[in-house]
Design an enzyme around this catalytic site. Structure first.
Site, short mmCIF file in Angstrom:
data_model
loop_
_atom_site.label_atom_id
_atom_site.label_comp_id
_atom_site.label_asym_id
_atom_site.label_seq_id
_atom_site.Cartn_x
_atom_site.Cartn_y
_atom_site.Cartn_z
N ASN A 35 0.80 -1.22 0.00
CA ASN A 35 0.00 0.00 0.00
C ASN A 35 0.84 1.27 0.00
O ASN A 35 0.30 2.38 -0.03
CB ASN A 35 -0.98 0.00 1.18
N ARG A 107 -7.41 -0.94 -6.84
CA ARG A 107 -7.92 0.28 -6.24
C ARG A 107 -6.88 1.41 -6.29
O ARG A 107 -7.20 2.58 -6.53
CB ARG A 107 -8.26 -0.04 -4.78
N ASP A 131 -10.46 -4.49 -4.51
CA ASP A 131 -11.05 -5.53 -3.68
C ASP A 131 -12.55 -5.35 -3.52
O ASP A 131 -13.05 -4.24 -3.41
CB ASP A 131 -10.41 -5.49 -2.28
C1 UD1 Z 1 -6.58 1.94 1.56
C2 UD1 Z 1 -5.88 0.64 1.35
C3 UD1 Z 1 -6.73 -0.51 1.86
C4 UD1 Z 1 -7.14 -0.26 3.29
C5 UD1 Z 1 -7.76 1.13 3.45
C6 UD1 Z 1 -8.02 1.53 4.88
C7 UD1 Z 1 -4.58 0.98 -0.63
C8 UD1 Z 1 -4.38 0.64 -2.06
N1 UD1 Z 1 -5.63 0.45 -0.06
O1 UD1 Z 1 -7.78 1.91 0.79
O2 UD1 Z 1 -5.95 -1.70 1.75
O3 UD1 Z 1 -8.06 -1.24 3.67
O4 UD1 Z 1 -6.88 2.14 2.92
O5 UD1 Z 1 -6.83 1.56 5.59
O6 UD1 Z 1 -3.80 1.67 -0.03
N2 UD1 Z 1 -14.24 6.80 1.43
C9 UD1 Z 1 -15.25 7.60 0.93
N3 UD1 Z 1 -14.94 8.42 -0.13
C10 UD1 Z 1 -13.70 8.46 -0.69
C11 UD1 Z 1 -12.69 7.63 -0.16
C12 UD1 Z 1 -13.00 6.80 0.90
O7 UD1 Z 1 -16.37 7.59 1.41
O8 UD1 Z 1 -13.49 9.24 -1.64
C13 UD1 Z 1 -14.56 5.89 2.57
C14 UD1 Z 1 -14.47 4.42 2.15
O9 UD1 Z 1 -15.67 3.97 1.56
C15 UD1 Z 1 -14.18 3.74 3.47
C16 UD1 Z 1 -13.30 4.78 4.19
O10 UD1 Z 1 -13.54 6.02 3.55
O11 UD1 Z 1 -15.36 3.57 4.20
C17 UD1 Z 1 -11.84 4.44 4.17
O12 UD1 Z 1 -11.38 4.37 2.87
P1 UD1 Z 1 -9.90 4.77 2.43
O13 UD1 Z 1 -9.07 5.13 3.62
O14 UD1 Z 1 -10.01 5.77 1.34
O15 UD1 Z 1 -9.38 3.40 1.86
P2 UD1 Z 1 -8.57 3.26 0.56
O16 UD1 Z 1 -7.62 4.38 0.49
O17 UD1 Z 1 -9.49 3.01 -0.58
#
Ligand code: UD1
Length: 436
Positions: A35, A107, A131
């Site tokens: 990540n 992602r 995922d």
């Molecule tokens: C990253 C990691 C993933 C990990 C997650 C949380 C990578 C490639 N993936 O995913 O493995 O499980 O962090 O530590 O680094 N959200 C929104 N809007 C957005 C973005 C996020 O609502 O624009 C919400 C998501 O639906 C979720 C939460 O925020 O409920 C956390 O997501 P986020 O921290 O963004 O996870 P990722 O960055 O996608």
């Protein structure tokens, strides 16, 4: 770039054959952080020239990210010893287009958006996939990039972003999203003026991306805190950077030791990156000792049940969750594991039940009644960490298991079979061609 993983003709029938019941001993070498590296690869768009990344894990997601960059005009070469060379051409020779075929697979592909807008003021990208553990919007990314001056239109499944210029501003995130923080940092490093991100993600992988950007000439302060300040600079130089170890890979080895018992040195494991998790585990019977360049974990009896909840860093990471649910399936007593980030992250629970685990989902909690032993069974991985949890659980189950969905494991783990096999686990990759 090819690691030979993607071309390995993986088919739906490929599986891991696991014979359970062997305690684990020896040394587990933690791979580079998935990540972190995927975003660091995206960051190479920000500077023309030859970038050198070290400690890059040989995993499918790295190969897919490399393919995405190559489709835009960069070249990626895997050298010996986990060293990757990425050559970025002049901006005019970069094609700011991220195709559905590649983007839907990982992602992290969404993190090309920030660098493309920063460098080329344009980006067209398919809506991202990755995922399958719930609704994963990108509104936080897009709103932040809009505040910097970008505009977006969406049509036919693609987002088209444009900006005549990006100007630093104050951005307050609704949630400390990991990849949104990555994306905004990468857009803001070349913007005019200062950007401040409030409620920024604090994960070690976010810090590592920021540190790499700083080593390229960016001016980011506050890394590791929830307020990041980014002074835009006109140009960056290519990176020469070593990626941090993967805390989820380390946690996978710990879960395997918990379920199988044993004593394993986790080489390159970083205790401060996993502090909350290790404290929790230490409280329920997992022995952890810091050592030179890593730590040792040993377990000689069933661990106690626990109540565990995931939270953004420094809380217990959601990516540990499937591993913890697996580990708790043979704990002494009743555990409750709560997922606070992704609503669909319990798909593997039915698969663990097939292995004899006693657990039930209640909303965003799993209630687990620890059993003494799991039993081997056929199961199927649905995402990277769920797959790892099933493999780890299978190594501890009585008899033989068949774990389908091998590609999910290869997406995030380098050579799972050998690295866990060297500790004493009996896992074999059976290709569909050789089985009948
Ligand atoms: C990253 C990691 C993933 C990990 C997650 C949380 C990578 C490639 N993936 O995913 O493995 O499980 O962090 O530590 O680094 N959200 C929104 N809007 C957005 C973005 C996020 O609502 O624009 C919400 C998501 O639906 C979720 C939460 O925020 O409920 C956390 O997501 P986020 O921290 O963004 O996870 P990722 O960055 O996608």
């Amino acid at each position: 770039m090819t690691l030979g993983l993607k071309d390995s003709k993986a088919t739906a029938g490929d599986h891991f054959k696991v014979t359970g019941g062997n305690p684990l001993f020896g040394e587990f070498v933690v791979q580079g952080a998935k990540n972190a590296v995927l975003k660091q690869m995206a960051a190479t768009i920000l500077a023309s020239g030859e970038h050198h990344l070290f400690n890059v894990p040989k995993i499918l997601d790295v190969e897919i990210m490399a393919e995405l960059l190559e489709s835009m005009g960069l070249t990626c070469q895997f050298e010996e010893d986990h060293h990757v060379v990425i050559t970025t051409p002049a901006p005019d020779d970069i094609r700011p287009f991220a195709d559905y075929e590649l983007v839907e697979k990982i992602r992290a592909s969404v993190t090309v958006l920030g660098p493309l807008l920063a460098r080329l003021k344009a980006a067209t990208m398919s809506l991202p996939g990755g995922d399958d553990f719930g609704h994963r919007p990108i509104d936080i990314h897009l709103n932040a990039l809009k505040s910097l001056g970008a505009t977006f239109t969406t049509s036919h499944g693609y987002i088209e972003g444009k900006a005549s210029r990006l100007d630093g501003t104050t951005i307050v995130l609704d949630f400390p999203s990991h990849t949104a923080t990555d994306n905004i940092m990468m857009a803001a490093v070349l913007a005019n003026g200062t950007t401040t991100i409030h409620n920024a993600a604090r994960e070690p992988e976010v810090i590592d991306l920021g540190s790499m950007l700083n080593s390229m000439g960016a001016a980011i302060t506050g890394l590791g805190s929830s307020i990041l300040r980014i002074e835009g600079v006109p140009i960056l130089k290519p990176a020469n950077y070593r990626i941090i170890p993967d805390r989820i890979d380390a946690a996978t080895a710990i879960a395997a030791v918990i379920m199988n018992k044993g004593n394993v040195f986790i080489r390159h494991g970083v205790i401060r990156h996993m502090d909350m998790l290790l404290r929790k585990l230490a409280g329920i019977g997992v022995n952890i000792h810091p050592d030179n360049n890593g730590f040792t974990v040993w377990v000689n009896k069933r661990i106690d049940a626990a109540q565990i909840a995931t939270l953004p860093y420094p809380g217990i990471a959601t990516d540990y969750l499937p591993l913890l649910v697996a580990a708790m399936s043979t704990a002494n007593g009743e555990s409750i594991v709560t997922e606070n980030l992704f609503e669909g992250r319990f798909k593997y629970v039915d698969e663990l039940r097939r292995l004899g685990a006693t657990m039930a989902i209640h909303g965003h909690h799993v209630v687990i009644k620890g059993v003494e032993n799991l039993q081997g069974a056929p199961v199927k991985a649905t995402d990277i960490r769920a797959g790892a949890a099933l493999l780890v659980a299978a190594t501890s189950a009585d008899g033989e298991s068949k774990v389908l969905g091998t590609t999910h494991i290869q997406r995030g783990y380098e050579d799972f079979v050998t690295r866990f096999g060297d500790l004493g686990a009996k896992i074999e990759l059976v290709s569909n061609e050789n089985s009948c």
